[in-house]
Design an enzyme around this catalytic site. Structure first.
Site, PDB file in Angstrom:
ATOM      1  N   CYS A 264       0.259  39.680 -12.627  1.00 48.81           N
ATOM      2  CA  CYS A 264      -1.079  40.233 -12.877  1.00 48.81           C
ATOM      3  C   CYS A 264      -0.909  41.567 -13.587  1.00 48.81           C
ATOM      4  O   CYS A 264      -0.081  42.391 -13.184  1.00 48.81           O
ATOM      5  CB  CYS A 264      -1.810  40.433 -11.555  1.00 48.81           C
ATOM      6  SG  CYS A 264      -3.461  41.132 -11.734  1.00 48.81           S
ATOM      7  N   LEU A 265      -1.687  41.780 -14.628  1.00 57.73           N
ATOM      8  CA  LEU A 265      -1.584  43.037 -15.377  1.00 57.73           C
ATOM      9  C   LEU A 265      -2.003  44.231 -14.517  1.00 57.73           C
ATOM     10  O   LEU A 265      -1.677  45.369 -14.850  1.00 57.73           O
ATOM     11  CB  LEU A 265      -2.457  42.970 -16.640  1.00 57.73           C
ATOM     12  CG  LEU A 265      -2.051  41.892 -17.651  1.00 57.73           C
ATOM     13  CD1 LEU A 265      -2.988  41.892 -18.853  1.00 57.73           C
ATOM     14  CD2 LEU A 265      -0.606  42.082 -18.113  1.00 57.73           C
TER      15      LEU A 265
ATOM     16  N   HIS B  76      -7.285  32.323 -12.196  1.00 57.96           N
ATOM     17  CA  HIS B  76      -6.836  33.693 -11.912  1.00 57.96           C
ATOM     18  C   HIS B  76      -7.906  34.696 -12.375  1.00 57.96           C
ATOM     19  O   HIS B  76      -8.248  35.633 -11.643  1.00 57.96           O
ATOM     20  CB  HIS B  76      -5.506  33.924 -12.644  1.00 57.96           C
ATOM     21  CG  HIS B  76      -4.907  35.286 -12.490  1.00 57.96           C
ATOM     22  ND1 HIS B  76      -3.719  35.523 -11.838  1.00 57.96           N
ATOM     23  CD2 HIS B  76      -5.312  36.505 -12.929  1.00 57.96           C
ATOM     24  CE1 HIS B  76      -3.430  36.806 -11.869  1.00 57.96           C
ATOM     25  NE2 HIS B  76      -4.390  37.436 -12.544  1.00 57.96           N
ATOM     26  N   GLU B  77      -8.441  34.472 -13.580  1.00 53.72           N
ATOM     27  CA  GLU B  77      -9.439  35.410 -14.128  1.00 53.72           C
ATOM     28  C   GLU B  77     -10.768  35.321 -13.375  1.00 53.72           C
ATOM     29  O   GLU B  77     -11.421  36.340 -13.121  1.00 53.72           O
ATOM     30  CB  GLU B  77      -9.655  35.147 -15.621  1.00 53.72           C
ATOM     31  CG  GLU B  77      -8.409  35.272 -16.488  1.00 53.72           C
ATOM     32  CD  GLU B  77      -7.628  36.556 -16.269  1.00 53.72           C
ATOM     33  OE1 GLU B  77      -8.230  37.592 -15.954  1.00 53.72           O
ATOM     34  OE2 GLU B  77      -6.385  36.520 -16.385  1.00 53.72           O
TER      35      GLU B  77
ATOM     36  N   GLN C 262     -10.613  44.657 -14.474  1.00 53.06           N
ATOM     37  CA  GLN C 262      -9.296  45.232 -14.790  1.00 53.06           C
ATOM     38  C   GLN C 262      -9.393  46.392 -15.764  1.00 53.06           C
ATOM     39  O   GLN C 262      -8.435  47.155 -15.917  1.00 53.06           O
ATOM     40  CB  GLN C 262      -8.362  44.152 -15.352  1.00 53.06           C
ATOM     41  CG  GLN C 262      -8.033  43.061 -14.335  1.00 53.06           C
ATOM     42  CD  GLN C 262      -7.069  42.046 -14.893  1.00 53.06           C
ATOM     43  OE1 GLN C 262      -7.483  41.121 -15.584  1.00 53.06           O
ATOM     44  NE2 GLN C 262      -5.790  42.195 -14.628  1.00 53.06           N
TER      45      GLN C 262
ATOM     46  N   HIS D 200     -10.605  37.298 -10.338  1.00 47.07           N
ATOM     47  CA  HIS D 200     -10.837  38.738 -10.597  1.00 47.07           C
ATOM     48  C   HIS D 200     -12.337  39.042 -10.592  1.00 47.07           C
ATOM     49  O   HIS D 200     -12.757  40.102 -10.121  1.00 47.07           O
ATOM     50  CB  HIS D 200     -10.282  39.125 -11.975  1.00 47.07           C
ATOM     51  CG  HIS D 200      -8.833  39.527 -11.979  1.00 47.07           C
ATOM     52  ND1 HIS D 200      -8.327  40.551 -11.220  1.00 47.07           N
ATOM     53  CD2 HIS D 200      -7.776  39.059 -12.707  1.00 47.07           C
ATOM     54  CE1 HIS D 200      -7.029  40.691 -11.452  1.00 47.07           C
ATOM     55  NE2 HIS D 200      -6.660  39.786 -12.352  1.00 47.07           N
TER      56      HIS D 200
ATOM     57  N   GLY E  60      -4.578  36.759 -20.190  1.00 51.29           N
ATOM     58  CA  GLY E  60      -5.969  36.866 -19.748  1.00 51.29           C
ATOM     59  C   GLY E  60      -6.271  38.290 -19.332  1.00 51.29           C
ATOM     60  O   GLY E  60      -5.344  39.087 -19.092  1.00 51.29           O
TER      61      GLY E  60
HETATM   62  O1  K1U Z   1      -5.465  38.733 -15.333  1.00 49.75           O
HETATM   63  C1  K1U Z   1      -4.313  39.133 -15.524  1.00 49.75           C
HETATM   64  O2  K1U Z   1      -3.801  39.961 -14.786  1.00 49.75           O
HETATM   65  C2  K1U Z   1      -3.537  38.565 -16.643  1.00 49.75           C
HETATM   66  C3  K1U Z   1      -2.435  37.630 -16.165  1.00 49.75           C
HETATM   67  C4  K1U Z   1      -2.984  36.214 -16.114  1.00 49.75           C
HETATM   68  C5  K1U Z   1      -2.118  35.146 -15.561  1.00 49.75           C
HETATM   69  C6  K1U Z   1      -0.758  35.205 -15.457  1.00 49.75           C
HETATM   70  C7  K1U Z   1      -0.023  34.138 -14.959  1.00 49.75           C
HETATM   71  C8  K1U Z   1      -0.641  33.023 -14.563  1.00 49.75           C
HETATM   72  C9  K1U Z   1      -1.996  32.968 -14.647  1.00 49.75           C
HETATM   73  C10 K1U Z   1      -2.728  34.015 -15.150  1.00 49.75           C
HETATM   74  C11 K1U Z   1      -1.297  37.719 -17.156  1.00 49.75           C
HETATM   75  O3  K1U Z   1      -1.424  37.412 -18.275  1.00 49.75           O
HETATM   76  S1  K1U Z   1       0.174  38.379 -16.607  1.00 49.75           S
HETATM   77  C12 K1U Z   1       1.324  37.950 -17.919  1.00 49.75           C
HETATM   78  C13 K1U Z   1       2.025  36.742 -17.525  1.00 49.75           C
HETATM   79  O4  K1U Z   1       2.421  36.709 -16.371  1.00 49.75           O
HETATM   80  C14 K1U Z   1       2.230  35.575 -18.388  1.00 49.75           C
HETATM   81  C15 K1U Z   1       2.349  35.695 -19.739  1.00 49.75           C
HETATM   82  C16 K1U Z   1       2.570  34.553 -20.509  1.00 49.75           C
HETATM   83  C17 K1U Z   1       2.682  33.306 -19.918  1.00 49.75           C
HETATM   84  C18 K1U Z   1       2.571  33.201 -18.551  1.00 49.75           C
HETATM   85  C19 K1U Z   1       2.366  34.333 -17.793  1.00 49.75           C
HETATM   86 ZN    ZN Z   2      -4.702  39.506 -12.818  1.00 53.14          ZN
END
Ligand code: K1U
Ligand code: ZN
Length: 185
Positions: free
Chosen positions: A88-89, A130-131, A51, A134, A46
């Protein structure tokens, strides 16, 4: 399409409320394309507009190969509770267990400005929450206990080694990172 820089913890834009989108213009559709490209390159599921330094209420998501664009999303139903680890990215390499609703129904506009509803559970429901956080200036660390949040922030400061920049670059997909001996020192 372009890869965008990702704003990281400490950047004021991550703590601001976003603005409702009145019309999904071609300019915003092009931004949405850039957000997908940036999200894939950063290996995320996401990405929300703050971001990448933007203040529009827009997020993109891809869980299990299903691309979702949410413009002006609103949670209209939240049910159940589940605790899972999140990252979180905008706070790379920091993780924490977050309680979220297991199931949510979200109402939003798509990339053509058309209203729709999505009913989701588990990872997709978590990602949407989560999004949407944000888009209201909230980060997953805000859901941690005081002790865990302090530990996460201490780790973040250590990893940053005094770096005060508010953005990070994303490496394009398929481009191998050159290994520099300097990085080992
Ligand atoms: O918004 C963001 O920072 C993106 C974030 C979203 C997210 C991660 C974990 C749970 C809910 C929402 C990410 O994509 S971080 C990458 C990551 O942690 C992930 C990647 C693949 C599957 C699960 C997590
Ligand atoms: Zn995030």
């Amino acid at each position: 399409m372009s890869l965008l820089d990702i704003y990281v913890l400490g950047a004021p834009v991550l703590r601001e409320e976003t603005k409702v989108v009145d019309e999904v213009t071609d300019e915003l559709r092009s931004l949405i394309d850039d957000m997908f490209e940036t999200m894939y390159a950063a290996k995320g599921i996401g990405l929300a507009a703050p971001q990448i330094g933007r203040s529009e209420r827009i997020t993109v998501i891809d869980v299990d190969g299903r691309q979702l664009v949410l413009v002006n999303p609103e949670i209209v139903l939240a049910e159940g509770k589940e605790r899972e680890e999140e990252g979180c990215l905008s706070i790379p390499d920091i993780y924490g267990d977050v309680d979220r609703a297991k199931r949510v129904v979200v109402r939003a506009l798509d990339r053509d400005g058309k209203p729709f509803e999505i009913d989701a559970e588990d990872l997709l429901a978590r990602c949407m929450q989560h999004e949407i956080d944000h888009l209201h200036g909230r980060l997953f660390i805000d859901h941690l206990s005081l002790v865990k949040r302090r530990a996460a922030l201490a780790k973040w400061e250590k990893l940053r080694k005094g770096d005060k920049s508010h953005t990070r670059k994303v490496v394009p997909e398929g481009v191998a990172r050159h290994h520099h001996r300097d990085e080992e020192l």
